[in-house]
Design an enzyme around this catalytic site. Structure first.
Site, PDB file in Angstrom:
ATOM      1  CG  ASP A 173      -1.789   1.252   1.274  1.00  0.00           C
ATOM      2  OD1 ASP A 173      -2.622   1.428   0.370  1.00  0.00           O
ATOM      3  OD2 ASP A 173      -1.636   2.059   2.223  1.00  0.00           O
TER       4      ASP A 173
ATOM      5  CD  GLU B 126      -5.802   0.814  -3.952  1.00  0.00           C
ATOM      6  OE1 GLU B 126      -7.012   1.039  -3.858  1.00  0.00           O
ATOM      7  OE2 GLU B 126      -4.973   1.172  -3.088  1.00  0.00           O
TER       8      GLU B 126
ATOM      9  CG  ASP C  59      -1.196   3.707   5.690  1.00  0.00           C
ATOM     10  OD1 ASP C  59      -2.228   4.040   5.076  1.00  0.00           O
ATOM     11  OD2 ASP C  59      -0.365   4.520   6.134  1.00  0.00           O
TER      12      ASP C  59
END
Length: 400
Positions: free
Chosen positions: A186, A270, A350
């Site tokens: 992330d 992502e 996170d």
């Protein structure tokens, strides 16, 4: 087989540097003439023919014959390819019209094929020298040697008048041994990267740290008369600050991505809309260089036989409980920790997102059910209990 660029700094003599600058200017001139010809198209008739040979044969532009002809030829080839992509309707993202290149703003560079230099013998890595067409041998600093076949050489100059050659090499890359370990990543601003194993990489904020010094140098520059010698000296000082920031960022990101590639088989991230994030967060996103991190992870994974996967950007990784799957409502970015109302689990925002990114990516790649995913994750933890410490050590060593 892959293509990899090896960049070396060169130290031309004063005469050689002047010739390289002349070549940069001629290459830029050819590009601008091609752009002007392209823009002159009208429905009344086709454009007049235009290429580097026609320009060189024009008496007014006879000085184009003084520089390396292959550099002009390659620039025309680049323009033809750009024009082809401009009209390519099958591209996912359309590119804009070709623009003029202005001296002092556009990047100074030219590319020539190695075959035009007399082959790879013109690149002497042992003695640190390179021989370009129409030029005498130049000193080159070799920090690492390549073993493949050189295809082309790109000569460039940065804003502080440092010269470099980037050699494109076709070479074989040995696929790294599998370690049977997956990771979810992330990316963020508080921490540059949070890994699903709990490791957090601090955000160095390279630009922010140098902002005060940059402001001081830019203020001095604003007081100089443009075009004067003092203006040019101060412009170089400003450029040196920017160059240092760029080098710090590049060095740190290469170390981080290389450590990840060395330690994990499957890397899941992502699919971020970096361009959209820049509009919201401005220089903070540019300073973190999310796009560069993702790009390096992707091409290094393809080089070394790792699996790289991007999950959907619409997956609610931050507000989904990794334990029970409960989805929270709207969650402001100021909320960095939260408790799940369903299972009372406490989450770091996170870290929870990184774990969800990993799980979602494994489901996408292997079509795991919930039970199969849990078994897979438990198996990884048992077989590789010391891998987290191994990654930290690998990242520390890569930074030395």
């Amino acid at each position: 087989m892959i293509y990899r660029a090896y960049k070396y700094r060169i130290y031309p003599t004063k005469k050689q540097a002047e010739y390289l600058r002349q070549t940069f200017g001629c290459v830029r001139f050819v590009w601008n003439q091609l752009v002007a010809n392209f823009n002159s198209w009208s429905s009344e008739g086709p454009n007049r023919p235009m290429n580097e040979k026609i320009l060189k044969d024009t008496p007014e532009y006879s000085w184009l014959n003084d520089v390396i002809s292959y550099a002009l030829q390659q620039k025309r080839i680049d323009f033809d390819e750009t024009k082809k992509q401009f009209f390519n309707k099958s591209r996912k993202t359309r590119i804009g019209r070709m623009k003029f290149k202005k001296k002092g703003i556009a990047r100074d560079s030219f590319r020539i094929p190695v075959a035009s230099m007399g082959g790879q013998k013109s690149i002497d890595l042992d003695n640190g020298a390179i021989k370009l067409p129409k030029m005498t041998t130049m000193k080159m600093v070799v920090d690492r040697k390549f073993m493949g076949t050189a295809k082309s050489v790109t000569v460039s100059m940065n804003r502080v008048d440092q010269f470099f050659v980037s050699i494109l090499v076709e070479e074989d890359v040995k696929v790294k041994t599998g370690v049977g370990r997956s990771i979810g990543i992330d990316l963020g601003l508080n921490h540059l990267a949070t890994l699903s194993n709990g490791v957090q990489i601090e955000n160095p904020r390279w630009f922010r740290k140098s902002q005060a010094k940059l402001r001081k140098e830019q203020k001095h520059l604003s007081r100089k008369k443009k075009g004067s010698n003092r203006y040019e000296r101060q412009r170089r000082k400003v450029a040196k600050v920017h160059l240092k920031i760029k080098n710090q960022r590049s060095w740190a990101i290469h170390n981080l991505t290389t450590a990840i590639i060395n330690t994990f088989d499957t890397i899941i991230v992502e699919n971020l809309n970096v361009a959209g994030m820049k509009k919201l967060f401005g220089k903070s996103i540019s300073d973190a260089a999310f796009g560069e991190i993702l790009s390096q992870l992707e091409y290094k994974s393809s080089w070394y036989g790792r699996t790289f996967h991007r999950i959907s950007r619409w997956y609610p990784s931050s507000k989904t409980c990794n334990y029970c799957g409960y989805k929270m409502g709207d969650m402001d970015l100021s909320i960095r920790e939260w408790d799940c109302p369903n299972c009372d689990s406490h989450h770091d925002r996170d870290l929870n997102a990184a774990k969800n990114i990993l799980d979602e990516g494994l489901r996408d790649i292997y079509s795991f059910t919930s039970d199969e995913l849990a078994d897979y994750r438990r198996g990884e933890e048992v077989r590789h209990a010391n891998m987290d410490a191994f990654f930290c050590e690998a990242f520390r060593l890569s930074c030395l």
